[in-house]
Design an enzyme around this catalytic site. Structure first.
Site, mmCIF file in Angstrom:
data_model
loop_
_atom_site.group_PDB
_atom_site.id
_atom_site.type_symbol
_atom_site.label_atom_id
_atom_site.label_comp_id
_atom_site.label_asym_id
_atom_site.label_seq_id
_atom_site.Cartn_x
_atom_site.Cartn_y
_atom_site.Cartn_z
ATOM 1 N N SER A 180 0.826 -1.209 0.000
ATOM 2 C CA SER A 180 0.000 0.000 0.000
ATOM 3 C C SER A 180 0.856 1.253 0.000
ATOM 4 O O SER A 180 0.423 2.299 -0.468
ATOM 5 C CB SER A 180 -0.865 0.057 1.262
ATOM 6 O OG SER A 180 -1.868 -0.891 1.213
ATOM 7 N N HIS A 232 -2.664 -3.998 -6.378
ATOM 8 C CA HIS A 232 -3.127 -3.549 -5.067
ATOM 9 C C HIS A 232 -4.618 -3.810 -4.868
ATOM 10 O O HIS A 232 -5.466 -3.146 -5.461
ATOM 11 C CB HIS A 232 -2.816 -2.044 -4.918
ATOM 12 C CG HIS A 232 -3.104 -1.490 -3.566
ATOM 13 N ND1 HIS A 232 -3.855 -0.347 -3.363
ATOM 14 C CD2 HIS A 232 -2.755 -1.919 -2.334
ATOM 15 C CE1 HIS A 232 -3.941 -0.106 -2.066
ATOM 16 N NE2 HIS A 232 -3.282 -1.046 -1.422
ATOM 17 N N GLU A 255 -5.988 -1.834 -8.055
ATOM 18 C CA GLU A 255 -5.123 -0.871 -8.740
ATOM 19 C C GLU A 255 -3.919 -1.636 -9.295
ATOM 20 O O GLU A 255 -3.296 -2.415 -8.566
ATOM 21 C CB GLU A 255 -4.634 0.207 -7.762
ATOM 22 C CG GLU A 255 -5.753 1.112 -7.261
ATOM 23 C CD GLU A 255 -5.304 2.091 -6.174
ATOM 24 O OE1 GLU A 255 -5.902 3.165 -6.074
ATOM 25 O OE2 GLU A 255 -4.372 1.774 -5.407
ATOM 26 N N ASN A 302 -5.699 5.768 -1.927
ATOM 27 C CA ASN A 302 -5.133 6.232 -0.661
ATOM 28 C C ASN A 302 -4.608 7.662 -0.728
ATOM 29 O O ASN A 302 -4.363 8.290 0.292
ATOM 30 C CB ASN A 302 -4.037 5.283 -0.170
ATOM 31 C CG ASN A 302 -4.643 4.050 0.483
ATOM 32 O OD1 ASN A 302 -5.778 4.074 0.955
ATOM 33 N ND2 ASN A 302 -3.901 2.967 0.477
HETATM 34 P P1 NAI Z 1 -0.846 -9.076 7.846
HETATM 35 O O1 NAI Z 1 0.021 -8.634 8.958
HETATM 36 O O2 NAI Z 1 -2.260 -9.453 8.128
HETATM 37 O O3 NAI Z 1 -0.147 -10.337 7.111
HETATM 38 C C1 NAI Z 1 1.193 -10.373 6.742
HETATM 39 C C2 NAI Z 1 1.627 -11.845 6.710
HETATM 40 O O4 NAI Z 1 2.923 -11.941 6.133
HETATM 41 C C3 NAI Z 1 1.728 -12.480 8.107
HETATM 42 O O5 NAI Z 1 0.911 -13.617 8.132
HETATM 43 C C4 NAI Z 1 3.207 -12.845 8.239
HETATM 44 O O6 NAI Z 1 3.428 -14.062 8.939
HETATM 45 C C5 NAI Z 1 3.615 -12.984 6.779
HETATM 46 N N1 NAI Z 1 5.025 -12.841 6.508
HETATM 47 C C6 NAI Z 1 5.898 -11.956 7.053
HETATM 48 N N2 NAI Z 1 7.125 -12.121 6.516
HETATM 49 C C7 NAI Z 1 7.020 -13.131 5.617
HETATM 50 C C8 NAI Z 1 7.937 -13.764 4.731
HETATM 51 N N3 NAI Z 1 9.203 -13.378 4.691
HETATM 52 N N4 NAI Z 1 7.474 -14.758 3.943
HETATM 53 C C9 NAI Z 1 6.191 -15.161 3.992
HETATM 54 N N5 NAI Z 1 5.275 -14.599 4.814
HETATM 55 C C10 NAI Z 1 5.682 -13.592 5.607
HETATM 56 O O7 NAI Z 1 -0.759 -7.925 6.757
HETATM 57 P P2 NAI Z 1 -1.842 -7.467 5.658
HETATM 58 O O8 NAI Z 1 -2.722 -6.444 6.250
HETATM 59 O O9 NAI Z 1 -2.436 -8.661 5.014
HETATM 60 O O10 NAI Z 1 -0.900 -6.697 4.615
HETATM 61 C C11 NAI Z 1 -0.054 -7.379 3.730
HETATM 62 C C12 NAI Z 1 0.368 -6.452 2.614
HETATM 63 O O11 NAI Z 1 -0.789 -5.972 1.942
HETATM 64 C C13 NAI Z 1 1.152 -5.214 3.058
HETATM 65 O O12 NAI Z 1 2.093 -4.915 2.071
HETATM 66 C C14 NAI Z 1 0.069 -4.145 3.109
HETATM 67 O O13 NAI Z 1 0.598 -2.863 2.885
HETATM 68 C C15 NAI Z 1 -0.812 -4.563 1.951
HETATM 69 N N6 NAI Z 1 -2.223 -4.129 2.029
HETATM 70 C C16 NAI Z 1 -2.936 -4.183 3.204
HETATM 71 C C17 NAI Z 1 -4.275 -3.791 3.212
HETATM 72 C C18 NAI Z 1 -5.091 -3.873 4.464
HETATM 73 O O14 NAI Z 1 -6.168 -3.265 4.511
HETATM 74 N N7 NAI Z 1 -4.673 -4.610 5.487
HETATM 75 C C19 NAI Z 1 -4.951 -3.286 1.994
HETATM 76 C C20 NAI Z 1 -4.135 -3.366 0.808
HETATM 77 C C21 NAI Z 1 -2.812 -3.737 0.854
#
Ligand code: NAI
Length: 384
Positions: free
Chosen positions: A118, A139, A151, A189
């Site tokens: 993001s 995205h 996106e 955003n």
């Molecule tokens: P989250 O914290 O729920 O999940 C992240 C996951 O990545 C965790 O399960 C963690 O164990 C795993 N992880 C960490 N390092 C790792 C690695 N080296 N290899 C494999 N898995 C690994 O985070 P979320 O919210 O799902 O966000 C993920 C991405 O999506 C970020 O880049 C965020 O900016 C983006 N994003 C988030 C949104 C939201 O509303 N939460 C919306 C759109 C994009």
């Protein structure tokens, strides 16, 4: 057309993206470093598919087929046969670099690599790759199974053919695509910032309380949630961080300045719904909003003028086409109308006057009217 999707990161976004891909017929593998997270994601997806089955949205055969197409894997090597990898891990550049370096050694040379980031730039992530031409931003919005918008963000190095293939794939997942430039906040955003920022400013000036500002935006604007309800829903920790990141990335442009009110809530751990208290205390009933029609209209006019100004700026700076800017706000964050179309409805001259009078009153750059809005008023030719 690519058929095999590999999702890295089984958190909120990764699990949703993997479920969606499997539902739409793609052979899907979902990986996470954490065993705990892998099992949580598996349970979450199972629960979500059961609920679709119970509601009759999918039948038993489809339910089984979706499960058959989706596997949660415990090793990155399982990306070997993927046509598209979507990374949705922690928002940390060096960790993302490490993952993409490992992936590049595993996947085929034609595999497309994408990040769901993001707030990091697509160019900065791609710098770790030997073949950055096959890398781009894809995205999704939360929840990925529900929100229609995706996106697509090429970096300065992404090949055009890769953008076209990614677009085809995301359309096959039933999503609406908006192509945008690799700039902070992409479309949604960035353009949405004043919805929160100006609402906070109005509150800080003591013009109205949270509930009245929310009521102005829902009752006059037709927004599904007011700014404070929405910030509490997103989480003040997450929403504040996005604002701060966009502000810094725009070299501290005052249009994106974060608010102390929200910062204090974040510091105090008052994140919103998930902690039981944010702008609102969810253990007590909400107070009634003011029904002063002039006040409500003043609030709405001020916030909508700033949002419209931001939409014109995104077009002026070639972030996306006018059509995609309007589409993105409706499909990514549920706005009742596109902002450029809204400008036509309200009258672009009215919007410009509103901004001029705010700028005159405050003398702040935050309210400067966008050049494209001025052009629109002078030319009489609508952008959409
Ligand atoms: P989250 O914290 O729920 O999940 C992240 C996951 O990545 C965790 O399960 C963690 O164990 C795993 N992880 C960490 N390092 C790792 C690695 N080296 N290899 C494999 N898995 C690994 O985070 P979320 O919210 O799902 O966000 C993920 C991405 O999506 C970020 O880049 C965020 O900016 C983006 N994003 C988030 C949104 C939201 O509303 N939460 C919306 C759109 C994009």
């Amino acid at each position: 057309m690519a058929k095999r999707i590999f999702v890295v990161g089984a958190g909120t976004m990764g699990a949703g993206i993997a479920q969606l891909a499997a539902q739409k017929g793609f052979e899907t593998r979902l990986f996470d470093v954490s065993a705990d997270q892998r099992s949580k994601a598996q349970q979450g997806i199972h629960k979500s598919l059961m609920s679709l089955l119970e509601k009759g949205k999918i039948d038993a055969a489809e339910h089984e087929a979706i499960h058959g197409r989706l596997s949660v894997v415990d090793h990155l090597n399982a990306a070997e046969s993927a046509d598209l990898v979507i990374e949705a891990i922690v928002e940390n550049l060096s960790v993302k670099h490490e993952v993409f370096r490992s992936l590049e050694a595993i996947v085929s040379p034609t595999c497309i690599l994408a990040s769901n980031t993001s707030s990091l730039s697509i160019a900065s992530i791609s710098s770790a790759l030997q073949q950055p031409g096959r890398f781009l931003g894809i995205h999704f919005f939360n929840p990925a199974t529900v929100m229609p918008l995706v996106e697509i963000i090429p970096s300065v190095l992404t090949h055009e053919a890769v953008v076209a293939q990614a677009q085809e794939l995301i359309l096959a997942m039933g999503k609406t695509v908006a192509i945008c430039k690799d700039t902070p906040g992409f479309i949604v955003n960035r353009v949405a910032r004043p919805f929160y920022g100006e609402a906070l400013r109005i509150y800080e000036e003591g013009l109205a309380d949270f509930v009245t500002i929310d009521y102005a935006m829902t009752s006059i604007g037709g927004f599904k949630m007011g700014p404070f309800e929405l910030m509490d829903y997103i989480g003040n920790d997450v929403n504040y961080t996005v604002t701060e990141t966009v502000f810094e990335a725009f070299y501290y442009d005052p249009r994106f300045k974060p608010s102390f009110t929200q910062k204090r809530l974040k510091e105090a751990g008052l994140y919103g719904r998930k902690t039981g208290r944010g702008f609102y205390d969810y253990s007590v009933e909400k107070a009634d909003p003011s029904k002063d029609a002039a006040l409500l209209l003043q609030i709405f006019n001020r916030i909508i003028a700033l949002l419209i100004n931001e939409a014109y700026d995104a077009v002026l700076m070639q972030v996306a086409s006018p059509q995609d800017v309007d589409l993105a706000m409706m499909k990514g964050v549920n706005y009742p109308k596109g902002l450029l179309a809204w400008s036509e409805e309200l009258g672009p001259d009215t919007v410009l006057n509103q901004l001029n009078s705010l700028q005159e009153r405050y003398g702040e750059d935050r309210y400067r009217p966008n050049a494209l809005l001025k052009d629109r008023v002078a030319s009489g030719i609508p952008l959409v």
